[in-house]
Design an enzyme around this catalytic site. Structure first.
Site, short mmCIF file in Angstrom:
data_model
loop_
_atom_site.label_atom_id
_atom_site.label_comp_id
_atom_site.label_asym_id
_atom_site.label_seq_id
_atom_site.Cartn_x
_atom_site.Cartn_y
_atom_site.Cartn_z
N CYS A 325 0.80 -1.24 0.00
CA CYS A 325 0.00 0.00 0.00
C CYS A 325 0.82 1.28 0.00
O CYS A 325 0.79 2.03 -0.98
CB CYS A 325 -0.93 -0.01 1.21
SG CYS A 325 -2.10 -1.37 1.18
N1 LIG Z 1 -2.70 -6.49 1.90
C1 LIG Z 1 -3.17 -5.46 2.56
O1 LIG Z 1 -2.92 -5.32 3.73
C2 LIG Z 1 -4.09 -4.44 1.91
C3 LIG Z 1 -4.68 -3.47 2.73
C4 LIG Z 1 -5.54 -2.56 2.16
C5 LIG Z 1 -5.78 -2.60 0.78
N2 LIG Z 1 -5.18 -3.53 0.00
C6 LIG Z 1 -5.50 -3.55 -1.43
O2 LIG Z 1 -6.32 -4.67 -1.71
C7 LIG Z 1 -6.03 -5.18 -3.02
C8 LIG Z 1 -5.65 -6.64 -2.92
O3 LIG Z 1 -4.48 -6.75 -2.16
P1 LIG Z 1 -3.98 -8.12 -1.56
O4 LIG Z 1 -2.94 -7.75 -0.57
O5 LIG Z 1 -5.10 -8.98 -1.12
O6 LIG Z 1 -3.31 -8.77 -2.86
P2 LIG Z 1 -2.82 -10.30 -3.02
O7 LIG Z 1 -1.78 -10.28 -4.07
O8 LIG Z 1 -2.50 -10.88 -1.69
O9 LIG Z 1 -4.11 -11.05 -3.54
C9 LIG Z 1 -4.69 -10.80 -4.76
C10 LIG Z 1 -5.27 -12.10 -5.29
O10 LIG Z 1 -5.94 -11.82 -6.50
C11 LIG Z 1 -5.74 -12.91 -7.38
N3 LIG Z 1 -6.02 -12.48 -8.74
C12 LIG Z 1 -5.29 -11.70 -9.56
N4 LIG Z 1 -5.91 -11.52 -10.71
C13 LIG Z 1 -7.08 -12.21 -10.65
C14 LIG Z 1 -8.17 -12.40 -11.53
N5 LIG Z 1 -8.18 -11.86 -12.74
N6 LIG Z 1 -9.18 -13.17 -11.11
C15 LIG Z 1 -9.18 -13.75 -9.90
N7 LIG Z 1 -8.18 -13.59 -9.02
C16 LIG Z 1 -7.15 -12.83 -9.39
C17 LIG Z 1 -4.30 -13.31 -7.13
O11 LIG Z 1 -4.03 -14.62 -7.56
C18 LIG Z 1 -4.23 -13.16 -5.60
O12 LIG Z 1 -4.58 -14.36 -4.94
C19 LIG Z 1 -4.94 -4.27 -3.57
O13 LIG Z 1 -5.50 -3.27 -4.33
C20 LIG Z 1 -4.31 -3.68 -2.33
O14 LIG Z 1 -3.71 -2.43 -2.58
C21 LIG Z 1 -4.35 -4.47 0.54
#
Ligand SMILES: NC(=O)c1ccc[n+]([C@@H]2O[C@H](COP(=O)([O-])OP(=O)(O)OC[C@H]3O[C@@H](n4cnc5c(N)ncnc54)[C@H](O)[C@@H]3O)[C@@H](O)[C@H]2O)c1
Length: 487
Positions: A325
């Site tokens: 982030c």
């Molecule tokens: N990790 C955090 O603490 C956090 C906190 C706040 C916001 N966010 C936001 O949330 C969003 C997700 O982050 P995350 O940390 O969970 O990411 P991540 O990489 O852990 O998980 C994303 C998942 O999406 C899957 N994916 C990708 N493309 C896909 C598709 N076309 N169809 C289905 N699945 C698909 C990936 O395989 C993965 O499992 C981001 O925008 C991030 O900025 C994350």
């Protein structure tokens, strides 16, 4: 005044609260109250009310796309609340692991996944199952590309995959962090163009029953923070129209104690960015002041600890920003701002200072070795901690990775230790192929660099064994030793 309780609300309550918000100049819904779901054509009105009822009665089917750090815990929260949840992910290993009742996220126990499975939770890569969902929540990555610009390909790929299976009455919510405008300018046009039934996103006009509903609701979890339960984090919701806000409010009200409505998806998108930019800028400020304090012989940690408990929120210096982030999200806004002929100077300055911190660590290691008439070239260096912050299993954008690469580039023989990572392979920006060293015989290293201050480390013992310790996190506070170099 801006919060709405988790309890299910009648439409008139929503309208009343919206009107109250207007009076306080808080975020407003730009629609006349008489156009709420109670006055739209009866078929469509019924479908909104029916979906709300299904949510309230836990009969709504929730589909969550992207089962990573955000999506999987969200799926489990809905499952705990007795919803039938289907998770969608393109990563077959994740789908398989979940199908076997396992977990791939350290802080989520396999037992939690197994309990969810008993509640009906399934995971799949088959998008055709989306048609059966009442609500679809998208939690896919939003990284930066090699030019430091937003990479929306995960969002667009996902949206292209959803569109053929979209049906009238469904609610689609984007949770991925992104710049204001993504939901309306990127996601909705794809959904409208590529769905098979010619459905439109529900907007201000009276509903005909041939619409789907769209909202944005940012994820605001703080990984590793065990002091705030996830359901206690207020959930911001910005619908494209009042019914979308109403439905999204009901959906999140089922698992969060408080939802906070804002007037549009863009306002919700901006809320998340404001929070992360605030962190990024304040961390840059203390990082810069740390560099000055080091030069002046002042302990920045002592200074921060002495600050007043009001009107000041402490931020702490470190070896550089990490995580999905804070190092990434601000640049989504600075990119978008250019479209408006606007330069976000705070973001750019903060980015410059924070990006420089791993280089500062490298030069501190060089100076520390110099004391012993040694150089980085040829030195044996142990990097302690590779996760981007303590006590978590996430190394995305971690400054440790940059520090390891910089040390290697200058000729150091680098090892690392991290209880959460037995191996570091290849990521989007690195290819280290390193195995976790054992945490013993620390005297064999010319220098131990503390990059992540995991709670499990026994710092007095580390200092006692090591020849030299460079501490980027003040993890050795209270230990009096000439071997320690604070950086
Ligand atoms: N990790 C955090 O603490 C956090 C906190 C706040 C916001 N966010 C936001 O949330 C969003 C997700 O982050 P995350 O940390 O969970 O990411 P991540 O990489 O852990 O998980 C994303 C998942 O999406 C899957 N994916 C990708 N493309 C896909 C598709 N076309 N169809 C289905 N699945 C698909 C990936 O395989 C993965 O499992 C981001 O925008 C991030 O900025 C994350």
């Amino acid at each position: 005044m801006r919060s709405i309780s988790a309890a299910p609300m009648a439409t008139k309550d929503i309208v009343f609260r919206v009107l109250k918000l207007k009076r306080f100049d808080a975020p407003t819904f730009d629609f006349p109250p008489e156009k709420s779901s109670m006055t739209i054509s009866s078929a469509a009105g019924t479908s909104v009310d029916q979906l709300k009822t299904r949510i309230q009665q836990r009969q709504a089917r929730v589909g969550i796309i992207g089962l990573g750090y955000v999506g999987l815990p969200l799926a489990l929260l809905y499952s705990e609340q007795k919803f039938a949840v289907t998770g969608f992910d393109i990563d077959a290993r994740k789908v398989d692991t979940l199908a076997k009742g396992g977990s791939y996220i350290y802080r989520i126990a396999a037992e939690e996944v197994q309990a969810a499975k008993k509640q009906g939770f399934t995971a799949t890569s088959d998008y055709s199952q989306l048609t059966a969902m009442d609500a679809i929540i998208i939690c896919v990555p939003t990284p930066l590309n090699e030019y430091h610009e937003p990479d929306l390909s995960y969002i667009t790929d996902t949206t292209h995959s959803i569109a053929p299976y979209l049906r009238a009455g469904q609610l689609v919510v984007l949770e991925s962090t992104t710049y204001p405008g993504t939901t309306e300018e990127v996601m909705i046009p794809i959904l409208e163009k590529e769905n098979k039934a010619g459905l439109k996103a529900a907007r201000e006009q009276a509903l005909t029953g041939q619409e789907f509903f769209v909202a944005f609701s940012p994820e605001r979890e703080d990984p590793g923070n065990t002091t705030v339960a996830r359901r206690d984090i207020p959930k911001v919701v910005g619908g494209l129209n009042p019914q979308a806000s109403e439905l999204a409010g009901a959906l999140y009200g089922a698992i969060f104690n408080r939802t906070v409505p804002v007037s549009s998806p863009a306002a919700a998108e901006m809320t998340k960015l404001l929070e992360n930019i605030y962190r990024c800028v304040n961390i840059a400020l203390v990082n810069e002041l740390k560099l000055l304090c080091l030069r002046m012989g002042i302990d920045i940690w002592e200074v921060i600890a002495a600050t007043k408990p009001f009107g000041f929120h402490p931020f702490y210096p470190g070896p550089g920003l990490g995580g999905h982030c804070i190092p990434v999200d601000p640049f989504y806004l600075s990119w978008k701002a250019k479209e408006w002929d606007f330069r976000t100077r705070f973001i750019e300055l903060a980015g410059e200072i924070n990006t420089n911190m791993p280089y500062h660590v490298l030069s501190s290691v060089g100076s520390a070795l110099n004391r012993y008439k040694k150089s980085v070239n040829g030195a044996r260096v142990l990097v302690l901690g590779v996760a981007y912050k303590k006590d978590i299993d996430d190394l995305r954008e971690s400054p440790s990775l940059t520090i390891i690469e910089l040390l290697q580039k200058d000729g150091a023989q680098v090892s690392y230790h991290d209880p959460y990572f037995p191996f570091i392979g290849k990521g989007r920006k690195y290819n280290l192929q390193m195995k976790c060293a054992e945490l013993k015989d620390l005297g064999q290293y010319d220098c131990v660099v503390i990059v992540t201050d995991h709670s499990d480390y026994d710092y007095p013992s580390i200092v006692q064994q090591a020849q030299l310790v460079v501490d980027t996190r003040n993890a050795t506070r209270g230990i009096d030793s000439s071997k320690i170099v604070h950086c």
